[in-house]
Design an enzyme around this catalytic site. Structure first.
Site, short mmCIF file in Angstrom:
data_model
loop_
_atom_site.label_atom_id
_atom_site.label_comp_id
_atom_site.label_asym_id
_atom_site.label_seq_id
_atom_site.Cartn_x
_atom_site.Cartn_y
_atom_site.Cartn_z
N ASP A 137 1.00 -1.13 -0.01
CA ASP A 137 0.16 0.05 0.00
C ASP A 137 0.93 1.23 0.15
OD1 ASP A 137 -2.26 1.53 0.53
OD2 ASP A 137 -1.59 1.68 2.66
N ASP A 175 -0.25 4.85 0.85
CA ASP A 175 -0.61 6.03 2.00
C ASP A 175 -0.53 5.38 3.29
OD1 ASP A 175 -2.49 8.60 0.40
OD2 ASP A 175 -1.35 6.94 -0.51
N GLU A 219 -1.52 10.87 4.16
CA GLU A 219 -2.64 10.36 3.31
C GLU A 219 -2.64 11.49 2.43
OE1 GLU A 219 -4.81 7.45 3.32
OE2 GLU A 219 -3.69 6.64 4.97
N ARG A 245 -14.87 12.00 -1.76
CA ARG A 245 -13.60 13.07 -1.40
C ARG A 245 -13.05 13.42 -2.71
NH1 ARG A 245 -10.40 8.80 2.20
NH2 ARG A 245 -11.56 7.11 0.87
N SER A 280 -2.42 0.63 -4.55
CA SER A 280 -2.81 1.78 -3.88
C SER A 280 -4.14 2.28 -4.00
CB SER A 280 -1.74 2.99 -3.73
OG SER A 280 -2.16 4.20 -3.24
N GLY A 281 -4.77 2.60 -3.11
CA GLY A 281 -6.11 3.27 -3.35
C GLY A 281 -5.88 4.70 -3.43
N LYS A 319 -7.15 -4.79 -4.95
CA LYS A 319 -5.98 -4.88 -4.52
C LYS A 319 -5.44 -6.55 -4.46
CE LYS A 319 -5.17 -0.79 -2.00
NZ LYS A 319 -4.33 -0.43 -0.76
N ASP A 349 -1.76 -1.00 5.79
CA ASP A 349 -2.29 -0.24 7.26
C ASP A 349 -3.61 -0.49 7.28
OD1 ASP A 349 -2.94 2.95 6.95
OD2 ASP A 349 -2.28 2.05 5.21
N ASN A 361 -9.03 -1.60 3.83
CA ASN A 361 -8.90 -1.79 2.31
C ASN A 361 -7.78 -2.66 2.04
OD1 ASN A 361 -7.53 0.29 2.72
ND2 ASN A 361 -7.50 0.80 0.38
#
Length: 405
Positions: free
Chosen positions: A197, A199, A206, A242, A285-286, A330, A353, A356
């Site tokens: 991941d 962030d 983030e 967001r 990554s999201g 992912k 972390d 997700n």
């Protein structure tokens, strides 16, 4: 009746001790059934389990060993081993084996006592203890950057592995250390692919929060994030809401945000070591491709998958281009990359972390929750919270002295 004897030789470490002892044994055509040696602070401990041939007697062998040990200023001890006891020991081979890894800034006797107590309560017997971290000077680096790691090789099978994991997790939390428990199998020694991941894992921020601050919508983004954490919104919906708040943001801001993003402790050391060892690495990554590709250029990741911000005429539109990289995606990507590289899932490592990240952590051979929230730590196979990312190297048996830096 076979004569089996356990020899234990100890004293100041010096060249030639093992050679001298085994040369004496060779003169009597002795069979070596087991042998082990360790040196701690210049003190040698050598153990040899021997079988005395029927054509020989043990007395001359033991006499010669005593004389030679005296000459070398070493101590030697002899312990007879019965055939039945020996056969019971032989029957134990092939039984379940695990590796317990203890990580902390500084390891104390209390840490060792707690870990070994949990292990013994579950019927696990310690075969070997190895220090993986380097030697520390008494006046060395600060406590904040220090690293300490001890690995325990244990045999036996716990009657309740889930309870064992719970007790290790509770002990780790109480003592502010990390404790990993892995099956010692061929896959543990042959990892080939590591996915991360981004962030709050590779970077200590983030990105969407940083962009929101620039757009003047920081509080609104935080509110949506908290709603998602409470389970009121799924990842895709919260993510789109967001991103929509970023509409109108000048795209030039992305570069200034990228410049101030702090790299996580140990990230550069970990990735460079993995690449030097031939591992394939990926960012799943999201977050956003713009920032993930910056890390790829900087650290040399082989693959990058993230979300692409839609930008038109130098302005963020508030939309995302293509499929959102959420938790399930992912996991799919981990499977796809592993298949492309010809790697079994058991040979993969996933690090993240957030909630997700759990889908990919759950299918990886080694899933690591890094500085994660309690729920994620409890759900992941392993967790690291006290050290930097390079602490992951210890979980694959890497020692400080093996450093390729």
């Amino acid at each position: 009746m076979k004569e089996i004897i356990l020899l234990t030789i100890s004293g100041e470490d010096k060249p030639g001790v093992t050679s001298t002892i085994t040369s004496i044994l060779a003169g009597f055509q002795v069979n070596i059934l087991d042998i082990g040696q360790a040196v701690i602070h210049n003190t040698l401990s050598l153990g040899i389990l021997i079988e005395v041939p029927q054509v020989s007697e043990s007395s001359p062998i033991l006499r010669d060993l005593l004389f030679k040990a005296h000459e070398m200023d070493m101590k030697v001890r002899f312990q007879p081993v019965g055939e039945e006891e020996y056969e019971q020991w032989v029957a134990g081979q092939g039984k379940s084996r695990h590796i317990i890894t203890l990580l902390a800034r500084k390891i104390t006797a209390a840490h060792i006592a707690a870990v070994t107590d949990v292990a013994s309560q579950h019927g696990l017997n310690i075969d070997k203890i190895t220090r993986l971290s380097g030697r520390l000077s008494l006046g060395g680096e600060s406590q904040e950057k220090a690293k300490a790691c001890v690995e325990f090789s244990v045999r036996g099978a716990s009657s309740d592995l889930s309870l064992l994991q719970e007790e290790f997790l509770r002990t780790a939390s109480d003592l502010d250390v990390d404790i990993a428990f892995q099956e010692d199998n061929i896959f543990r020694r042959n990892r080939r692919l590591v996915v991360f991941d981004m962030d709050s894992t590779l970077i200590e921020a983030e990105v969407i929060d940083e962009l929101a601050k620039e757009a003047g919508v920081g509080d609104q983004v935080i509110e949506i994030t908290e709603a998602a954490m409470r389970g009121e919104l799924d990842f895709n919906e919260s993510f789109r809401r967001r991103v929509a708040l970023l509409k109108g943001l000048d795209a030039s801001v992305l570069e200034s945000v990228a410049q101030r993003l702090p790299m996580t402790e140990g990230a550069e050391e970990l990735v460079s070591s993995l690449k030097a060892l031939g591992f394939k690495t990926a960012i799943l990554s999201g977050g956003f491709t713009y920032f993930a590709e910056k890390l790829q250029q900087q650290l040399g990741f082989d693959y990058v998958y993230a979300n692409k911000l839609d930008i038109k005429d130098g302005i963020v539109t508030g939309d995302v281009v293509g499929e959102i990289v959420n938790g399930n995606r992912k996991a799919e990507l981990l499977r796809e990359i592993a298949e492309r590289e010809g790697v079994r899932l058991e040979q993969t490592i996933a690090v993240g972390d957030g909630a997700n990240d759990l889908p990919m952590l759950s299918i990886a051979g080694l899933g690591i929750a890094f500085r994660a929230k309690p729920l994620v730590r409890q759900s992941a196979k392993q967790a690291i919270s006290t050290l930097g990312l390079d602490g992951i190297l210890y979980l694959i048996g890497f020692r400080d002295r093996d450093s390729l830096q």
